[in-house]
Motif scaffolding. Structure first.
Motif, PDB file in Angstrom:
ATOM      1  N   ASP A  50      -4.736  37.302  26.020  1.00 40.92           N
ATOM      2  CA  ASP A  50      -6.178  36.887  25.482  1.00 40.92           C
ATOM      3  C   ASP A  50      -7.040  37.755  25.525  1.00 40.92           C
ATOM      4  OD1 ASP A  50      -4.926  34.420  24.625  1.00 40.92           O
ATOM      5  OD2 ASP A  50      -4.802  33.689  26.716  1.00 40.92           O
ATOM      6  N   TYR A  51      -7.029  38.900  26.494  1.00 39.31           N
ATOM      7  CA  TYR A  51      -7.927  39.719  26.771  1.00 39.31           C
ATOM      8  C   TYR A  51      -7.511  41.117  26.851  1.00 39.31           C
ATOM      9  CZ  TYR A  51      -9.703  35.299  28.648  1.00 39.31           C
ATOM     10  OH  TYR A  51     -10.271  33.957  28.786  1.00 39.31           O
ATOM     11  N   ARG A  52      -8.583  41.943  26.588  1.00 38.46           N
ATOM     12  CA  ARG A  52      -8.312  43.480  26.991  1.00 38.46           C
ATOM     13  C   ARG A  52      -8.372  43.616  28.392  1.00 38.46           C
ATOM     14  NH1 ARG A  52     -12.638  46.298  23.659  1.00 38.46           N
ATOM     15  NH2 ARG A  52     -13.574  44.355  23.869  1.00 38.46           N
ATOM     16  N   LEU A  53      -7.657  44.351  29.261  1.00 37.04           N
ATOM     17  CA  LEU A  53      -7.625  44.340  30.545  1.00 37.04           C
ATOM     18  C   LEU A  53      -7.877  45.739  30.954  1.00 37.04           C
ATOM     19  CD1 LEU A  53      -4.588  42.103  31.346  1.00 37.04           C
ATOM     20  CD2 LEU A  53      -7.060  41.426  31.041  1.00 37.04           C
ATOM     21  N   LEU A  54      -8.531  46.052  31.967  1.00 40.06           N
ATOM     22  CA  LEU A  54      -8.896  47.256  32.755  1.00 40.06           C
ATOM     23  C   LEU A  54      -8.377  46.855  34.124  1.00 40.06           C
ATOM     24  CD1 LEU A  54     -12.409  47.868  31.404  1.00 40.06           C
ATOM     25  CD2 LEU A  54     -10.397  48.989  30.619  1.00 40.06           C
ATOM     26  N   PHE A  55      -7.875  48.011  34.784  1.00 37.21           N
ATOM     27  CA  PHE A  55      -7.451  47.698  36.183  1.00 37.21           C
ATOM     28  C   PHE A  55      -8.183  48.896  37.407  1.00 37.21           C
ATOM     29  CE2 PHE A  55      -4.369  46.438  33.324  1.00 37.21           C
ATOM     30  CZ  PHE A  55      -3.873  45.364  33.619  1.00 37.21           C
ATOM     31  N   ALA A  56      -8.223  48.517  38.287  1.00 38.88           N
ATOM     32  CA  ALA A  56      -8.940  49.155  39.349  1.00 38.88           C
ATOM     33  C   ALA A  56      -8.274  48.919  40.793  1.00 38.88           C
ATOM     34  CB  ALA A  56     -10.594  49.318  39.482  1.00 38.88           C
ATOM     35  N   LYS A  57      -7.899  49.680  41.744  1.00 40.43           N
ATOM     36  CA  LYS A  57      -7.308  49.601  42.891  1.00 40.43           C
ATOM     37  C   LYS A  57      -8.024  49.735  44.058  1.00 40.43           C
ATOM     38  CE  LYS A  57      -3.015  49.959  43.484  1.00 40.43           C
ATOM     39  NZ  LYS A  57      -1.498  50.539  43.674  1.00 40.43           N
TER      40      LYS A  57
ATOM     41  N   PRO B  78     -12.305  39.794  24.477  1.00 37.53           N
ATOM     42  CA  PRO B  78     -13.158  39.912  25.552  1.00 37.53           C
ATOM     43  C   PRO B  78     -12.525  41.065  26.532  1.00 37.53           C
ATOM     44  CG  PRO B  78     -13.174  37.548  25.298  1.00 37.53           C
ATOM     45  CD  PRO B  78     -12.055  38.120  24.345  1.00 37.53           C
ATOM     46  N   LYS B  79     -13.353  41.914  27.286  1.00 41.55           N
ATOM     47  CA  LYS B  79     -12.771  42.922  28.033  1.00 41.55           C
ATOM     48  C   LYS B  79     -13.102  42.402  29.625  1.00 41.55           C
ATOM     49  CE  LYS B  79     -13.662  47.189  26.992  1.00 41.55           C
ATOM     50  NZ  LYS B  79     -14.575  48.448  26.876  1.00 41.55           N
ATOM     51  N   LEU B  80     -12.016  42.395  30.142  1.00 44.01           N
ATOM     52  CA  LEU B  80     -11.803  42.052  31.735  1.00 44.01           C
ATOM     53  C   LEU B  80     -11.818  43.181  32.712  1.00 44.01           C
ATOM     54  CD1 LEU B  80      -9.974  38.700  31.812  1.00 44.01           C
ATOM     55  CD2 LEU B  80     -12.404  39.070  31.141  1.00 44.01           C
ATOM     56  N   LEU B  81     -12.217  43.496  33.472  1.00 41.91           N
ATOM     57  CA  LEU B  81     -11.788  44.318  34.801  1.00 41.91           C
ATOM     58  C   LEU B  81     -11.223  43.724  35.798  1.00 41.91           C
ATOM     59  CD1 LEU B  81     -11.962  47.279  36.135  1.00 41.91           C
ATOM     60  CD2 LEU B  81     -14.514  46.782  36.766  1.00 41.91           C
ATOM     61  N   LEU B  82      -9.951  43.852  36.161  1.00 43.78           N
ATOM     62  CA  LEU B  82      -9.260  43.408  37.488  1.00 43.78           C
ATOM     63  C   LEU B  82      -9.203  44.491  38.409  1.00 43.78           C
ATOM     64  CD1 LEU B  82      -6.410  41.816  35.171  1.00 43.78           C
ATOM     65  CD2 LEU B  82      -8.540  40.907  35.564  1.00 43.78           C
TER      66      LEU B  82
END
Length: 330
Positions: free
Chosen positions: A30-37, A8-12
């Motif tokens: 456990d996850y694919r991660l995307l990051f935004a500030k 699963p892809k998560l946006l943090l």
């Protein structure tokens, strides 16, 4: 060949890099991660990357998490993405506002790794269940449409008669959830026509005795296509497919059931199906007027149709006519 990463892809989303690093450490295995500030970057990534879930800080400069969540929920392409707020705000009013703008959960900082992981598993499993439900409904609806197209119909017939069925079911005492299940099952009523030869199905003249025998077999073919199920949508669809040509006085087919021995859902669909067939143009007939169709329902009350349901259908006429107008043939 490269393996496809199916995690699963998560946006943090958090304006503090340290907080993002904490979450990355907890979730990266456990996850694919995307990051935004920032909120703006979060919205951009949500639109372009379609994450499975968003972990969202509340207090950010420029655009707050509440505003980000509201924007996500207002956009059709992102409205279905679950949002979990991860924030130091622990006030009940803040939590209430978070749920009001569309969040599914609220985790307070400092985060506990087991809690974060458990909440994610819960909400991603709910997404999976909903996806399966929607897929099942889509398959059921498209099978119903396939039968209608084979019968040289536009597909609007199954939409109208399904909504008529839902309205009548509510009048007959079904709960909202039960009536919605009937709405989704009703399009399968004639799925057995897939197994009827075109020469019979599209014949413009009267069918002879042998042809009628073949045509009547569509109810048992449909029941076999749907299969036996202990409960739920497909059980309802199977009972409708098999029973919607039974008649209140026992003169219908395939089993010659009478009265309340006919499943209630089949009795409801029988009225909805006949009313729409009568008031629609078919290759072999012009559309009847609404009043003429209602007169037939009245005449056949107690013979073809359940008398109580006919009376209830008459009381639902404003809703029926609104449905008829909404999905009118061009």
């Amino acid at each position: 060949m490269d393996r496809v990463d199916s995690r699963p892809k998560l946006l943090l989303v958090d304006d503090e890099a340290t907080n993002l690093q904490v979450l990355r450490h907890i979730l990266q295995d456990d996850y694919r991660l995307l990051f935004a500030k920032s909120g703006a970057k979060a919205l951009e990534l949500a639109l372009t990357e379609s994450p499975d879930l968003v972990l969202l800080d509340v207090m950010m400069p420029g655009m707050t998490g509440f505003e980000v969540c509201s924007t996500l929920k207002a956009e059709p392409s992102t409205a279905g993405i679950p949002v979990i707020f991860v924030t130091a705000l622990a006030d009940i009013d803040d939590e209430a506002r978070g749920f009001e703008v569309g969040a599914v959960d609220y985790i307070t900082k400092p985060v506990s790794p087991p809690i974060v992981k458990a909440r994610l598993r819960t909400h991603l499993s709910l997404v999976h269940v909903e996806t399966l439900r929607q897929t099942r409904l889509e398959i059921v609806q498209r099978l119903g449409l396939a039968a209608e197209y084979k019968d040289n119909e536009t597909g609007l017939h199954v939409i109208r008669m399904s909504h008529y069925s839902q309205v009548l079911a509510r009048a007959a005492g079904y709960s909202a959830a039960q009536a919605e299940e009937l709405l989704h099952a009703a399009p399968m009523h004639d799925v057995g026509k897939i197994g009827i030869p075109d020469a019979i199905l599209r014949k413009r003249g009267a069918l002879d005795e042998d042809e009628w025998r073949v045509m009547r077999s569509h109810v048992t073919i449909g029941a076999r296509i749907i299969g036996e199920h202990p409960s739920g949508l497909l059980r309802t669809a199977q009972r409708i497919a098999l029973g919607h040509h039974e008649k209140w006085d026992g003169s219908g087919y395939p089993l010659g059931l009478a009265g309340e021995a006919i499943p209630l859902e089949a009795r409801i669909v029988a009225i909805a199906d006949v009313f729409d067939a009568l008031t629609s143009v078919r290759p072999y007939k012009a559309a009847w007027t609404v009043e003429d169709a209602l007169d037939l329902l009245r005449r056949e009350s107690g013979r073809h149709f359940d008398p109580r349901l006919v009376e209830l259908f008459m009381g639902c006429l404003p809703d029926v006519l609104a449905i008829k107008a909404r999905w009118a043939e061009e």
